[in-house]
Write a protein that holds these residues in place. Sequence first.
Motif, mmCIF file in Angstrom:
data_model
loop_
_atom_site.group_PDB
_atom_site.id
_atom_site.type_symbol
_atom_site.label_atom_id
_atom_site.label_comp_id
_atom_site.label_asym_id
_atom_site.label_seq_id
_atom_site.Cartn_x
_atom_site.Cartn_y
_atom_site.Cartn_z
ATOM 1 N N LEU A 166 -13.736 25.292 -81.019
ATOM 2 C CA LEU A 166 -14.345 26.126 -79.965
ATOM 3 C C LEU A 166 -13.298 26.593 -78.963
ATOM 4 C CD1 LEU A 166 -16.887 27.200 -78.374
ATOM 5 C CD2 LEU A 166 -16.930 24.958 -77.236
ATOM 6 N N TYR A 167 -13.158 27.909 -78.828
ATOM 7 C CA TYR A 167 -12.256 28.452 -77.809
ATOM 8 C C TYR A 167 -12.929 28.457 -76.446
ATOM 9 C CZ TYR A 167 -9.278 30.202 -81.560
ATOM 10 O OH TYR A 167 -8.451 30.292 -82.665
ATOM 11 N N VAL A 168 -12.168 28.059 -75.422
ATOM 12 C CA VAL A 168 -12.632 28.132 -74.037
ATOM 13 C C VAL A 168 -11.524 28.804 -73.232
ATOM 14 C CG1 VAL A 168 -13.692 26.812 -72.191
ATOM 15 C CG2 VAL A 168 -13.489 25.806 -74.473
ATOM 16 N N PRO A 169 -11.872 29.749 -72.359
ATOM 17 C CA PRO A 169 -10.828 30.398 -71.554
ATOM 18 C C PRO A 169 -10.066 29.343 -70.747
ATOM 19 C CG PRO A 169 -12.927 31.527 -71.285
ATOM 20 C CD PRO A 169 -13.202 30.263 -72.042
ATOM 21 N N GLY A 170 -8.736 29.362 -70.866
ATOM 22 C CA GLY A 170 -7.912 28.340 -70.227
ATOM 23 C C GLY A 170 -7.944 28.387 -68.714
ATOM 24 N N ASP A 171 -8.421 29.490 -68.165
ATOM 25 C CA ASP A 171 -8.429 29.622 -66.704
ATOM 26 C C ASP A 171 -9.784 29.301 -66.093
ATOM 27 O OD1 ASP A 171 -9.659 31.835 -67.801
ATOM 28 O OD2 ASP A 171 -8.745 33.282 -66.423
ATOM 29 N N ALA B 238 -8.320 35.183 -74.550
ATOM 30 C CA ALA B 238 -9.427 35.019 -73.606
ATOM 31 C C ALA B 238 -8.956 35.073 -72.149
ATOM 32 C CB ALA B 238 -10.145 33.698 -73.880
ATOM 33 N N VAL B 239 -7.661 35.229 -71.958
ATOM 34 C CA VAL B 239 -7.117 35.239 -70.596
ATOM 35 C C VAL B 239 -6.396 36.561 -70.341
ATOM 36 C CG1 VAL B 239 -5.475 34.127 -69.020
ATOM 37 C CG2 VAL B 239 -6.843 32.727 -70.598
ATOM 38 N N ALA B 240 -6.789 37.259 -69.265
ATOM 39 C CA ALA B 240 -6.159 38.538 -68.930
ATOM 40 C C ALA B 240 -4.700 38.324 -68.531
ATOM 41 C CB ALA B 240 -6.925 39.213 -67.801
ATOM 42 N N GLN B 241 -3.918 39.398 -68.677
ATOM 43 C CA GLN B 241 -2.481 39.320 -68.363
ATOM 44 C C GLN B 241 -2.234 38.705 -66.985
ATOM 45 O OE1 GLN B 241 -0.017 40.256 -70.559
ATOM 46 N NE2 GLN B 241 -1.653 40.612 -72.053
ATOM 47 N N GLY B 242 -2.998 39.119 -65.988
ATOM 48 C CA GLY B 242 -2.741 38.675 -64.617
ATOM 49 C C GLY B 242 -3.170 37.226 -64.341
ATOM 50 N N ARG B 243 -3.829 36.605 -65.310
ATOM 51 C CA ARG B 243 -4.360 35.262 -65.097
ATOM 52 C C ARG B 243 -3.608 34.197 -65.918
ATOM 53 N NH1 ARG B 243 -7.634 33.396 -61.575
ATOM 54 N NH2 ARG B 243 -8.859 32.206 -63.098
ATOM 55 N N LYS B 244 -2.512 34.567 -66.516
ATOM 56 C CA LYS B 244 -1.823 33.625 -67.409
ATOM 57 C C LYS B 244 -1.362 32.371 -66.645
ATOM 58 C CE LYS B 244 -1.977 36.191 -71.212
ATOM 59 N NZ LYS B 244 -2.920 35.888 -72.305
ATOM 60 N N ASP B 245 -0.783 32.556 -65.454
ATOM 61 C CA ASP B 245 -0.299 31.386 -64.708
ATOM 62 C C ASP B 245 -1.447 30.457 -64.319
ATOM 63 O OD1 ASP B 245 2.463 31.513 -64.721
ATOM 64 O OD2 ASP B 245 2.506 33.021 -63.116
#
Lengths: 322, 322, 322
Positions: free
Chosen positions: C32-37, C60-67
């Motif tokens: 199951l994938y879950v958004p890491g953020d 599942a994570v937008a470019q600006g939310r990677k950190d």
Amino acid sequence: MSNKLGSLRGLVTAAAPSRGSVLELPPRRALLYVPGDSEKKISKAADLGVDVVCLDLEDAVAQGRKDAARETAAKALAELSFGRSERAVRINAVQSGHCEDDLEAVLSGAALPDALVVPKIDSVEHVRWLFDRVKGLLGPRLQGEAPPALITMCESGMGLLNLRQIFEACLTRTNVLRLEACILGADDLQASLGLKRQQGTDDTLFARRWVVLHARAFGLQPIDQVYIDYKNSHGLQAEALEGRGIGMAGKQIIHPSQIAPVQDAFSPDPHEVEEARQLVQAFEEHQLQGKGAFTFRDRMIDQPTYLQARNLLQFAARVGQA
Amino acid sequence: MSNKLGSLRGLVTAAAPSRGSVLELPPRRALLYVPGDSEKKISKAADLGVDVVCLDLEDAVAQGRKDAARETAAKALAELSFGRSERAVRINAVQSGHCEDDLEAVLSGAALPDALVVPKIDSVEHVRWLFDRVKGLLGPRLQGEAPPALITMCESGMGLLNLRQIFEACLTRTNVLRLEACILGADDLQASLGLKRQQGTDDTLFARRWVVLHARAFGLQPIDQVYIDYKNSHGLQAEALEGRGIGMAGKQIIHPSQIAPVQDAFSPDPHEVEEARQLVQAFEEHQLQGKGAFTFRDRMIDQPTYLQARNLLQFAARVGQA
Amino acid sequence: MSNKLGSLRGLVTAAAPSRGSVLELPPRRALLYVPGDSEKKISKAADLGVDVVCLDLEDAVAQGRKDAARETAAKALAELSFGRSERAVRINAVQSGHCEDDLEAVLSGAALPDALVVPKIDSVEHVRWLFDRVKGLLGPRLQGEAPPALITMCESGMGLLNLRQIFEACLTRTNVLRLEACILGADDLQASLGLKRQQGTDDTLFARRWVVLHARAFGLQPIDQVYIDYKNSHGLQAEALEGRGIGMAGKQIIHPSQIAPVQDAFSPDPHEVEEARQLVQAFEEHQLQGKGAFTFRDRMIDQPTYLQARNLLQFAARVGQA
């Protein structure tokens, strides 16, 4: 012009075996397994007119009966007449612990088998071990007699992945064993690939096509899986026809009642033979008149189609259908 | 960060061609064969607006007419306008004995063809021979003009097995011929693989998918088999759509009536184009708002889906559908 | 006899991993994938009893939310209990520009993930870069702790063609990462192969079987494509069963509602378990009596069939079905 052909000769050699070269191999439409330890079943099988009778030392023989099977099989090869049937022996796998004794029993007798069926060939190392042992056992006999044909069995994922290298390794040593065919062993393969037999899923179809592709590329006969449910003749016939459709040259069988339907399925239909005959004739007439592609029964006919039709006629003649 | 990118640059180069690079190739939705020895048929074909007109020196020309076809084809290349159609020539196979004369006729004329179609490429040796001959013939011309595109034909089991090595051998010498597409030649392939055309069996589907996989992996256009029964427009359309579904970029055809259905099948539907446009817009809006995957018409949309949609829009624009 | 076995030992090592070795890997029926953020979604996922929870830093994570995602995922690994679920993290691809930062965040924390999912592995170069970076980051930790499992993703034509070399490159360095599974990433793969999703076409089936063949040959778990339309439970179930039929060991999922149907599909049915139990018992009795193949419910039963049945029983025990 001869100069040009000279520069091309190497290319032709390096390329694929000529199409249709498979037709010079003996027909192996049905390959019937018989338990190697049953003199009675072997005698019966020898009279059935099946293309190949395969005396089995492997799965059809229990661990405690291996020696009895070796002896019975060697005796049958030496003493029994198999009529027009090819006499094959399936030994145990290289990695089974039984293989060396099997080879000694089968290759030291008065009469060599026509073909050796070797299961579970997974790697080039298996091939090397096998050829070294056979060479050691046959020794000087290889000068005088034609070596037995070799039929490898592909029964695992790694066996599928290594198929090309396996064939190439065998084909460099045709003076020891003449690789001619490759059997798909479906039960082990299903376990290896995690396939699950279920209604309506073509579970082994990908693997079967993979074997066909590799075998045909090297001019070998691909031989299809066993149809286990031997009381279901309708299912058997359907699977045999499917096998023929995808390019199989024959099928393993486990019961005498499977011979006729399977050999029929891998033989050409009379109407196909007749159509091929007309097509060949029409093509050759057009060719003489300097025309190339032409229309025959609403289809555009060209050289490949012509060659296909001619191959069909040759095969029909060999199995007595034309 | 630039340091990191530096260490990554080699990886990107070593990896697969970027997805969608195939889109920079000219559309080859339909490739129409015309007998190379028929001035009349060539003239007619040049006006049909088909993506590729392929002057055939091979199967459509009888043995006794090869010289006439070479002359007629070379003349057509030099003198005839083909409008928006790409001008291709199919020569005879490297191993046919006709190939060298074909190359001389086709590559010494005033106008080079846009693309060379070479049948029955079974091995790297075939590739080497071909490229050496072409380099010898074109010589200094390769400095001034763009080399012709190369479209190889895969028509045997060994050709399928060697496909990767064949493509790699071609792609190291793009200054001589630019490999751009690969045709599946079904008739010869069926003979080579022992396939039997029969109702309801997807006899060539495995080989077609194999070609698609290899061609697409190298950013090439896979071009599908001929649909021989040219009077059956329903069957043609179904097979063309099937080809598109499995990843083919186009299809060989043998009759002008096949152009429209085939080019339609390999063009995007208007509703697909509209859906792709909306999806791209929605994705870009979410991306600006810092959101990643999101739901669009009940489906989870992420970057791969977005890229697929964008590729579709680009292709639609090229074939005038958007 | 011990002499013979000695000469055979090398062969067994050189051959395929023993059948059924895949069973010693943890069950990965659903991943199951879950958004890491999303701390909230991660917390919820940790309680669901799914075989694998995969914290996603990629699609599942937008470019600006990677950190933010890196930080949230590392914190969850360190602080959250995942019960019986395996804790996996999907990083961004080697060629994405995000991968190095992802690895630092995930592999420097107090708690390593159980498994690392690495998308878009197209070549041996990707493998080498990945293993070098991981070795650099984990360093002396590799002496004390077991290395994380590695789950590669195959998402392009070139990734498919290179699958064997990719697996071999990974499996020579199991002290850094233990390759255990391979995921088919269907969306990117469809774009790469030019496939078109349409009613009734098995568009990805060839690629899925290709992945199964390669993964199973190396004793790895093949994990199937996402079923995107998460509201269609009937379609999900059908696709999950299809996946199991072709040899997949599990399936990626994107919604909690998909856990139960998918884990059910990849578990054995009670009646299968019962039939396997009876078959195993009957086989072992016949073996003791010195008989080999025998008939069980009208089917000929031999050793491969017996092994298949035994494997089924073992797996059933692991997932609590027996």
